[in-house]
Scaffold this motif. Structure first.
Motif, PDB file in Angstrom:
ATOM      1  N   ASP A 281       0.849  -1.165  -0.046  1.00 51.98           N
ATOM      2  CA  ASP A 281       0.068   0.134   0.158  1.00 51.98           C
ATOM      3  C   ASP A 281       0.793   1.152   0.110  1.00 51.98           C
ATOM      4  N   GLY A 282       0.711   2.099  -0.841  1.00 51.63           N
ATOM      5  CA  GLY A 282       1.205   3.382  -1.038  1.00 51.63           C
ATOM      6  C   GLY A 282       2.733   3.371  -1.789  1.00 51.63           C
ATOM      7  N   ARG A 283       3.048   2.269  -2.231  1.00 49.26           N
ATOM      8  CA  ARG A 283       4.169   1.818  -3.079  1.00 49.26           C
ATOM      9  C   ARG A 283       3.875   1.553  -4.357  1.00 49.26           C
ATOM     10  N   ASP A 284       4.651   1.967  -5.207  1.00 48.72           N
ATOM     11  CA  ASP A 284       4.568   1.844  -6.829  1.00 48.72           C
ATOM     12  C   ASP A 284       5.235   0.349  -7.127  1.00 48.72           C
ATOM     13  N   THR A 285       5.018  -0.005  -8.032  1.00 43.04           N
ATOM     14  CA  THR A 285       5.599  -1.132  -8.772  1.00 43.04           C
ATOM     15  C   THR A 285       7.261  -1.175  -8.680  1.00 43.04           C
ATOM     16  N   ASP A 286       7.931  -0.035  -9.283  1.00 45.02           N
ATOM     17  CA  ASP A 286       9.053   0.057  -9.284  1.00 45.02           C
ATOM     18  C   ASP A 286       9.835  -0.072  -7.961  1.00 45.02           C
ATOM     19  N   GLU A 287       9.143   0.701  -6.894  1.00 45.05           N
ATOM     20  CA  GLU A 287       9.715   0.709  -5.553  1.00 45.05           C
ATOM     21  C   GLU A 287       9.934  -0.477  -4.846  1.00 45.05           C
ATOM     22  N   ILE A 288       8.615  -1.347  -5.191  1.00 48.39           N
ATOM     23  CA  ILE A 288       8.493  -2.762  -4.735  1.00 48.39           C
ATOM     24  C   ILE A 288       9.711  -3.480  -5.207  1.00 48.39           C
ATOM     25  N   ALA A 289       9.988  -3.531  -6.530  1.00 45.50           N
ATOM     26  CA  ALA A 289      10.826  -4.340  -7.481  1.00 45.50           C
ATOM     27  C   ALA A 289      12.200  -3.909  -6.730  1.00 45.50           C
ATOM     28  N   ARG A 290      12.461  -2.654  -6.727  1.00 46.20           N
ATOM     29  CA  ARG A 290      13.943  -2.253  -6.273  1.00 46.20           C
ATOM     30  C   ARG A 290      14.013  -2.762  -4.983  1.00 46.20           C
ATOM     31  N   TYR A 291      13.137  -2.967  -3.854  1.00 46.31           N
ATOM     32  CA  TYR A 291      13.254  -3.324  -2.556  1.00 46.31           C
ATOM     33  C   TYR A 291      13.672  -5.009  -2.502  1.00 46.31           C
ATOM     34  N   ILE A 292      12.766  -5.560  -3.368  1.00 44.24           N
ATOM     35  CA  ILE A 292      12.944  -7.032  -3.527  1.00 44.24           C
ATOM     36  C   ILE A 292      14.478  -7.165  -4.065  1.00 44.24           C
ATOM     37  N   TYR A 293      14.877  -6.511  -5.209  1.00 46.94           N
ATOM     38  CA  TYR A 293      16.283  -6.673  -5.832  1.00 46.94           C
ATOM     39  C   TYR A 293      17.344  -6.358  -4.622  1.00 46.94           C
ATOM     40  N   GLN A 294      17.104  -5.392  -3.675  1.00 51.56           N
ATOM     41  CA  GLN A 294      18.147  -5.303  -2.808  1.00 51.56           C
ATOM     42  C   GLN A 294      18.038  -6.331  -1.734  1.00 51.56           C
ATOM     43  N   ARG A 295      16.941  -6.633  -1.515  1.00 53.74           N
ATOM     44  CA  ARG A 295      16.813  -7.897  -0.702  1.00 53.74           C
ATOM     45  C   ARG A 295      17.463  -9.073  -0.913  1.00 53.74           C
ATOM     46  N   CYS A 296      17.420  -9.222  -2.224  1.00 57.32           N
ATOM     47  CA  CYS A 296      17.958 -10.784  -3.091  1.00 57.32           C
ATOM     48  C   CYS A 296      19.515 -10.260  -3.058  1.00 57.32           C
TER      49      CYS A 296
END
Length: 301
Positions: A281-296
């Motif tokens: 909620d409140g986060r766009d697709t790019d932001e979520i994908a970047r976060y998962i990328y960093q976590r990976c």
């Protein structure tokens, strides 16, 4: 052991778009883990990702079966495993069917019970109703019982067959090593917002031609006694086309049944080996994908 990135979550949470963006970042490909998107012609009602939404990222395990066929989690893990082993990169598995992830990581030893037992189960279903098989499934494999649509006779029957024919996934988790190193991320929304998204998606499906899609499938295959024809969105429209409900009643049933399915999904995710839950909620697709990328990257992927 090969590493696999998993993205799951309830319906209407935005999994497909996030998977495409993450695949672009990682230069990899996507494997669907959706038990209804495997069927040809079932596009609108399953919210299947379309070619123009893939942005050139190759997707597997879409449109691989006819709606008149029954397709099991056992067949899924066989096909998806072959794809994973053939890819040089770390693939992204995305979808909301939790037991597809489990069957992939903890594959059952066998896919089928013997013919005599299968025939007996079908007779039990015919003579005593689905409740008896639901009770059997609950005793054999509670995780799958919690995850699947218990009003779908074919799906319940198939789940019992798998549980009787081999090692139940709930048992397998405790007794066998995982086949893959699954880095699983669960996308989640606030419950009220999730229901609002579900209602909006159903309205869009109707606007985009869900009724015509179901009508075309029936014209091609008839109404078959298979899992596809019991899928949420399809079974309700079939009832409408058979004059068993009005269109407004049909729409409300789809919304209600989708909410119930989302609740079952949430219950199932809690039993899975999850790396992280991510509030979208409140986060766009790019932001979520970047976060998962960093976590990976932090996890060594």
């Amino acid at each position: 052991m090969k590493t696999v990135i998993g993205i799951t979550g309830t319906t209407s949470v935005g999994k497909s778009a996030v998977a495409v963006k993450l695949a672009e970042m990682l230069n990899t490909e996507v494997i669907s883990a959706d038990s209804m998107q495997i069927y040809k012609g079932m596009n609108i009602g399953t919210a299947k990702i379309m070619p123009d939404e893939m942005h050139g990222i190759r997707h597997y395990m879409l449109d691989i079966a006819e709606p008149c066929e029954n397709y099991s989690s056992y067949l899924y893990q066989e096909s998806a495993s072959r794809i994973i082993e053939s890819l040089p990169s770390v693939p992204i598995v995305v979808g909301g069917t939790g037991f597809y992830f489990d069957s992939l990581v903890y594959p059952p030893e066998f896919g089928n019970c013997d013919r005599k037992t299968a025939a007996k189960l079908k007779k039990t279903l015919s003579e005593n109703g689905i409740e008896v098989l639901c009770k059997m499934l609950c005793d054999l494999d509670k995780d799958t019982y919690d995850a699947i649509d218990l009003s779908n006779p074919k799906r319940v029957l198939r789940a019992v067959e798998i549980a009787l024919g081999g090692k139940a996934k709930s048992q397998g988790k405790g007794k066998s090593d995982p086949k893959y190193d699954l880095k699983l991320f669960v996308l989640q929304r606030d419950r009220a917002e999730l229901y609002r998204q579900i209602d909006g998606r159903v309205d869009r499906m109707i606007h985009d031609g869900l009724v015509d899609e179901v009508r075309e499938i029936i014209e091609q295959y008839g109404v078959c006694d298979t899992s596809a024809f019991s899928a949420i969105g399809y079974k309700e429209v079939i009832e409408y086309l058979q004059s068993k409900s009005t269109l407004n009643e049909c729409i409300e049933k789809i919304k209600l049944n989708t909410r119930h399915y989302a609740k079952r999904q949430i219950t199932y995710f809690k039993k899975m080996d999850v790396c992280e839950y991510i509030d979208v909620d409140g986060r766009d697709t790019d932001e979520i994908a970047r976060y998962i990328y960093q976590r990976c990257k932090l996890l060594g992927v």
